[in-house]
Design a protein around this motif. Structure first.
Motif, PDB file in Angstrom:
ATOM      1  N   UNK A 129       1.045  -1.137   0.319  1.00  0.00           N
ATOM      2  CA  UNK A 129      -0.233   0.051   0.161  1.00  0.00           C
ATOM      3  C   UNK A 129       1.135   1.184  -0.117  1.00  0.00           C
ATOM      4  N   UNK A 130       0.671   2.211  -0.774  1.00  0.00           N
ATOM      5  CA  UNK A 130       1.252   3.552  -0.852  1.00  0.00           C
ATOM      6  C   UNK A 130       0.330   4.695  -0.995  1.00  0.00           C
ATOM      7  N   UNK A 131       0.701   5.736  -0.467  1.00  0.00           N
ATOM      8  CA  UNK A 131      -0.159   7.043  -0.629  1.00  0.00           C
ATOM      9  C   UNK A 131       0.436   8.181  -0.901  1.00  0.00           C
ATOM     10  N   UNK A 132      -0.205   9.159  -1.574  1.00  0.00           N
ATOM     11  CA  UNK A 132       0.331  10.488  -1.965  1.00  0.00           C
ATOM     12  C   UNK A 132      -0.609  11.424  -1.485  1.00  0.00           C
ATOM     13  N   UNK A 133      -0.319  12.708  -0.659  1.00  0.00           N
ATOM     14  CA  UNK A 133      -0.889  13.716  -0.372  1.00  0.00           C
ATOM     15  C   UNK A 133      -1.605  14.358  -1.845  1.00  0.00           C
ATOM     16  N   UNK A 134      -2.857  14.803  -1.704  1.00  0.00           N
ATOM     17  CA  UNK A 134      -3.541  15.186  -2.870  1.00  0.00           C
ATOM     18  C   UNK A 134      -4.709  16.503  -2.689  1.00  0.00           C
ATOM     19  N   UNK A 135      -4.880  16.845  -3.697  1.00  0.00           N
ATOM     20  CA  UNK A 135      -6.094  17.974  -3.569  1.00  0.00           C
ATOM     21  C   UNK A 135      -5.746  19.312  -2.713  1.00  0.00           C
ATOM     22  N   UNK A 136      -4.714  19.442  -2.281  1.00  0.00           N
ATOM     23  CA  UNK A 136      -4.429  20.920  -1.572  1.00  0.00           C
ATOM     24  C   UNK A 136      -5.325  20.976  -0.427  1.00  0.00           C
ATOM     25  N   UNK A 137      -5.689  19.965   0.234  1.00  0.00           N
ATOM     26  CA  UNK A 137      -6.602  20.091   1.439  1.00  0.00           C
ATOM     27  C   UNK A 137      -5.823  19.327   2.481  1.00  0.00           C
ATOM     28  N   UNK A 138      -6.229  19.715   3.575  1.00  0.00           N
ATOM     29  CA  UNK A 138      -5.684  18.903   5.001  1.00  0.00           C
ATOM     30  C   UNK A 138      -6.359  17.757   4.984  1.00  0.00           C
ATOM     31  N   UNK A 139      -5.386  16.520   5.043  1.00  0.00           N
ATOM     32  CA  UNK A 139      -5.903  15.386   5.019  1.00  0.00           C
ATOM     33  C   UNK A 139      -6.413  14.621   3.924  1.00  0.00           C
ATOM     34  N   UNK A 140      -6.270  15.243   2.529  1.00  0.00           N
ATOM     35  CA  UNK A 140      -6.522  14.780   1.209  1.00  0.00           C
ATOM     36  C   UNK A 140      -5.576  13.953   0.798  1.00  0.00           C
ATOM     37  N   UNK A 141      -5.860  12.761   0.071  1.00  0.00           N
ATOM     38  CA  UNK A 141      -4.780  11.634  -0.400  1.00  0.00           C
ATOM     39  C   UNK A 141      -5.585  11.045  -1.341  1.00  0.00           C
ATOM     40  N   UNK A 142      -4.470  10.024  -1.958  1.00  0.00           N
ATOM     41  CA  UNK A 142      -5.037   8.913  -2.955  1.00  0.00           C
ATOM     42  C   UNK A 142      -3.882   7.961  -2.226  1.00  0.00           C
ATOM     43  N   UNK A 143      -4.256   6.752  -2.092  1.00  0.00           N
ATOM     44  CA  UNK A 143      -3.852   5.621  -1.907  1.00  0.00           C
ATOM     45  C   UNK A 143      -4.080   4.282  -2.772  1.00  0.00           C
ATOM     46  N   UNK A 144      -3.146   3.461  -2.942  1.00  0.00           N
ATOM     47  CA  UNK A 144      -3.471   2.269  -3.637  1.00  0.00           C
ATOM     48  C   UNK A 144      -2.858   1.206  -3.077  1.00  0.00           C
ATOM     49  N   UNK A 145      -3.431  -0.169  -3.258  1.00  0.00           N
ATOM     50  CA  UNK A 145      -2.773  -1.329  -2.612  1.00  0.00           C
ATOM     51  C   UNK A 145      -2.962  -2.262  -3.905  1.00  0.00           C
ATOM     52  N   UNK A 146      -1.924  -3.035  -3.997  1.00  0.00           N
ATOM     53  CA  UNK A 146      -1.902  -3.973  -5.139  1.00  0.00           C
ATOM     54  C   UNK A 146      -0.597  -4.908  -4.868  1.00  0.00           C
ATOM     55  N   UNK A 147      -0.486  -6.005  -5.475  1.00  0.00           N
ATOM     56  CA  UNK A 147       0.649  -6.770  -5.252  1.00  0.00           C
ATOM     57  C   UNK A 147       1.798  -6.405  -5.986  1.00  0.00           C
ATOM     58  N   UNK A 148       2.981  -6.673  -5.564  1.00  0.00           N
ATOM     59  CA  UNK A 148       4.230  -6.452  -6.229  1.00  0.00           C
ATOM     60  C   UNK A 148       5.146  -7.654  -5.975  1.00  0.00           C
ATOM     61  N   UNK A 149       6.199  -8.099  -7.118  1.00  0.00           N
ATOM     62  CA  UNK A 149       6.264  -7.260  -8.269  1.00  0.00           C
ATOM     63  C   UNK A 149       5.468  -7.510  -9.242  1.00  0.00           C
ATOM     64  N   UNK A 150       5.267  -6.873 -10.227  1.00  0.00           N
ATOM     65  CA  UNK A 150       4.133  -7.215 -11.391  1.00  0.00           C
ATOM     66  C   UNK A 150       5.215  -7.483 -12.646  1.00  0.00           C
ATOM     67  N   UNK A 151       4.578  -8.010 -13.768  1.00  0.00           N
ATOM     68  CA  UNK A 151       5.225  -8.096 -14.799  1.00  0.00           C
ATOM     69  C   UNK A 151       4.930  -7.136 -15.960  1.00  0.00           C
ATOM     70  N   UNK A 152       6.018  -6.703 -16.703  1.00  0.00           N
ATOM     71  CA  UNK A 152       5.801  -5.697 -17.575  1.00  0.00           C
ATOM     72  C   UNK A 152       4.489  -6.079 -18.554  1.00  0.00           C
ATOM     73  N   UNK A 153       3.673  -4.774 -18.625  1.00  0.00           N
ATOM     74  CA  UNK A 153       2.397  -4.913 -19.400  1.00  0.00           C
ATOM     75  C   UNK A 153       1.466  -5.667 -18.947  1.00  0.00           C
TER      76      UNK A 153
END
Length: 201
Positions: free
Chosen positions: A91-115
């Motif tokens: 799981x990884x997260x980036x702050x977003x939307x220029x608001x306090x507490x705003x973010x986008x997070x994704x969870x997925x498996x890794x590693x992954x194959x190209x394409x």
């Protein structure tokens, strides 16, 4: 999302290191170690909502100081080195939307194959950074908390692997909140690793 799957996602997220998510700034945490390690994600993203589209660069970094050191090593193995002998749900997260507490997070498996293309059909509540070597990988999912109390309740889209060492993901996901408003988020997220010499004191 089925309750059991949601519970597992939430369970994974509750053990991740919470990163301070304010605005869209990155804080590189320095230590007294002679070398400081960073894993960074940079994501030039296009965000469309209510007929308006904005282009922003989202980013965040972590070090072994603000996450369990073993989780940091696992993240480096699967996100940076593409180590096929280790598999993790991340799981990884980036702050977003220029608001306090705003973010986008994704969870997925890794590693992954190209394409490799994976559907993102679930939304979850939570954020942070972490990795788990659970025997059964969780399905990819996204969390979004935007301005005007926008919280994603459902999602539809894909993540496609562009490269594996380090990982680059082409993301194209549309999320919907409880009021049936939609937001489309797209762009290519790139992970990087850096080891910086620092003075010991």
């Amino acid at each position: 999302m089925p309750a059991t799957l949601r519970d597992k996602v939430v369970s994974l997220l509750t053990v991740t290191a919470a990163i301070a998510l304010s605005g869209c700034s990155t804080v590189d945490f320095l230590t007294d170690d002679c070398d400081t390690q960073f894993i960074r994600v940079t994501w030039p993203a296009s965000i469309s909502q209510g007929g308006n589209t904005s282009n922003v660069t989202l980013f965040q970094s972590i070090t072994p100081v603000n996450i369990d050191p073993e989780e940091f090593r696992l993240l480096r193995d699967v996100l940076i080195n593409g180590n096929a002998s280790r598999t993790a749900t991340v799981v990884w997260t980036v702050p977003a939307f220029d608001v306090n507490g705003g973010y986008i997070a994704l969870t997925h498996t890794a590693p992954l194959a190209v394409d490799e293309l994976e559907p993102v059909n679930f939304a979850f509540d939570g954020g942070g950074w972490g990795a788990s070597t659970a025997s059964r990988a969780l399905l990819p999912a996204i969390a979004v908390r935007g301005d005007n109390n926008f919280i994603a309740k459902s999602a539809s889209g894909t993540i496609t692997t562009v490269s594996t060492a380090p990982l680059r993901l082409d993301i194209d996901v549309t999320v919907r909140n409880a009021a049936n408003q939609t937001m489309q988020i797209s762009g290519e997220a790139k992970f990087e690793y850096e080891r910086v010499p620092s003075s010991c004191s």
